[in-house]
Design an enzyme around this catalytic site. Structure first.
Site, short mmCIF file in Angstrom:
data_model
loop_
_atom_site.label_atom_id
_atom_site.label_comp_id
_atom_site.label_asym_id
_atom_site.label_seq_id
_atom_site.Cartn_x
_atom_site.Cartn_y
_atom_site.Cartn_z
N LYS A 1 -1.89 6.35 -4.09
CA LYS A 1 -2.97 7.30 -3.77
C LYS A 1 -2.68 8.67 -4.36
CE LYS A 1 -3.42 4.97 0.68
NZ LYS A 1 -2.04 4.61 1.03
N ASP B 1 0.84 -1.21 0.00
CA ASP B 1 0.00 0.00 0.00
C ASP B 1 0.88 1.25 0.00
OD1 ASP B 1 -2.65 1.36 0.38
OD2 ASP B 1 -1.55 2.14 2.11
N ASN C 1 2.92 -10.84 11.55
CA ASN C 1 1.60 -10.39 11.10
C ASN C 1 1.02 -11.32 10.03
OD1 ASN C 1 1.84 -8.25 12.86
ND2 ASN C 1 2.45 -6.76 11.30
N SER D 1 -4.12 1.84 9.70
CA SER D 1 -3.77 1.93 11.14
C SER D 1 -4.42 0.78 11.92
CB SER D 1 -4.17 3.28 11.73
OG SER D 1 -3.58 4.35 11.02
N TYR E 1 3.56 9.73 0.86
CA TYR E 1 4.46 9.13 1.86
C TYR E 1 5.93 9.42 1.55
CZ TYR E 1 0.24 6.44 3.07
OH TYR E 1 -1.03 6.07 3.43
N HIS F 1 -6.73 9.93 -1.85
CA HIS F 1 -6.22 9.79 -0.49
C HIS F 1 -7.16 10.44 0.56
CE1 HIS F 1 -2.11 9.23 1.69
NE2 HIS F 1 -3.12 8.95 2.50
#
Ligand SMILES: NC(=O)c1ccc[n+]([C@@H]2O[C@H](COP(=O)([O-])OP(=O)(O)OC[C@H]3O[C@@H](n4cnc5c(N)ncnc54)[C@H](OP(=O)(O)O)[C@@H]3O)[C@@H](O)[C@H]2O)c1
Length: 335
Positions: A95, A62, A288, A224, A67, A128
């Site tokens: 984005k 992503d 994860n 998040s 960023y 975004h």
């Protein structure tokens, strides 16, 4: 500038993430790697994590122009393809930044990300944030944005519909829209978005909105998903609750012998969401991905975690101000 990427040494990989099927017919991994460095890591740290995570089995990355690390990530993606990971296996999203919403800037914004990421198409491209921002950040009285305007949003969105028709992007994504805005937006979209990126973690579960999106065949992508524990200071408010210290989550994590972060990721996927946790640490991205493949939470644990939701939004959009702006709550129509 080029970089030496390091392979992650793990006896357990590579693993394969299970996939969701999107309404478009394409499939998407049930977990991705986030790439927002939170002001704490360099672009090369993130690119190195992308490289290691893909070797470990991640396929969804992503990204976002905002960023600031797409050029470095592009080098990692190019190197991975040279090493035998096919483009079709990867699922790369980016984005559109708020300063590029005007009709004539949308495709140039998209193409800049494609160039930086070294991709000749993207699997997904999001708007975004749903409002326009002035390019000049040094604006008086803190006014740096225009408030949300449905007609302007649709103008931006229709450009992305053209990008689908031109084969530049395979799917469109929305992000940071409230449910109220969404209802009107869906009426006017010609191509339905495949996914909506929104803040979701146990303390901020957004159940009604999630149900609404799923009812329309739109996949909720949980950003998040661990509650952004390393977010910069200006985004931390008094009274914010952290999953990582929440007694219920800590207790369930202890029983499963994993970090509380991994419990958040399991919860997310078991709720039919697609989490995109950020980390540059191999032991964390390994945990994860492994977390969604083994040792699921019981129905009773899922129920207990549901009780943790306290409506604690942490990505408030409190940086964005417009003429007459009173509170960040306006972003979400909560005032
Ligand atoms: N659409 C949007 O507006 C939007 C907004 C925000 C985020 N996002 C996307 O969502 C991604 C993730 O969100 P986020 O970065 O805000 O927060 P997050 O993923 O909830 O939290 C990231 C932090 O969690 C910690 N962590 C991750 N896995 C862990 C594990 N297994 N054990 C222990 N700690 C672990 C890491 O801390 P350490 O660094 O200390 O290891 C990491 O920095 C972003 O990178 C971005 O791609 C999108």
């Amino acid at each position: 500038m080029s970089q030496t990427f390091l392979k992650t040494k793990s006896l357990e990989g590579p693993l394969t993430a299970p996939r969701y099927r999107l309404y478009t017919g394409k499939t998407i991994p049930k977990i991705g790697l986030g790439t927002y460095p939170n002001g704490k890591y360099s672009g090369w740290d993130v690119a190195n994590a992308v490289y290691g995570a893909v070797h470990f089995g991640y396929r969804l990355i992503d990204c976002a122009f905002g960023y600031g690390d797409e050029p470095e990530i592009g080098q990692a993606l190019e190197r991975l393809q040279r090493e035998g990971i096919s483009r079709e296996e990867l699922f790369i999203t980016s984005k559109l930044i708020n300063t590029m919403h005007e009709k004539e800037k949308v495709l140039p914004g998209l193409k800049k990300s494609m160039r930086d990421l070294r991709m000749d198409y993207l699997d997904g491209y999001y708007i975004h944030w749903p409002f326009r921002q002035f390019e000049d950040q040094d604006v008086k009285d803190d006014v740096n944005c225009k408030p949300y305007c449905h007609e302007e949003y649709m103008e931006t969105y229709h450009e992305l519909e053209k990008a689908v028709q031109e084969g530049l992007i395979l799917q469109i994504g929305t992000s940071n829209l409230s449910q109220k805005k969404y209802e009107k937006f869906l009426e006017d979209a010609s191509i339905k978005p495949a996914f909506n990126q929104m803040e979701i973690h146990p303390c901020f579960a957004q159940r009604d909105f999630v149900r609404y999106l799923k009812g329309h065949g739109i996949l909720p992508v949980a950003y998040s998903p661990i509650g952004a524990p390393i977010r910069p200071k200006q985004y931390v408010f008094d009274g914010d609750v952290s999953e990582l210290q929440h007694p219920i989550i800590v207790e369930i994590a202890r029983k499963h012998g994993v970090h509380p972060a991994v419990i958040c990721i399991k919860w997310s996927v078991q709720n039919g969401l697609l989490p995109i946790p950020f980390t540059v640490e191999p032991n964390e991205y390994i945990a994860n991905l492994k977390g969604i493949l083994e040792d699921p939470l019981t129905a009773e644990e899922m129920e207990k975690i549901s009780g943790v939701d306290c409506g604690c939004r942490i990505q408030r959009g409190n940086d964005y101000h417009w003429e007459g702006h009173r509170s960040w709550k306006e972003v979400w129509e909560e005032v």
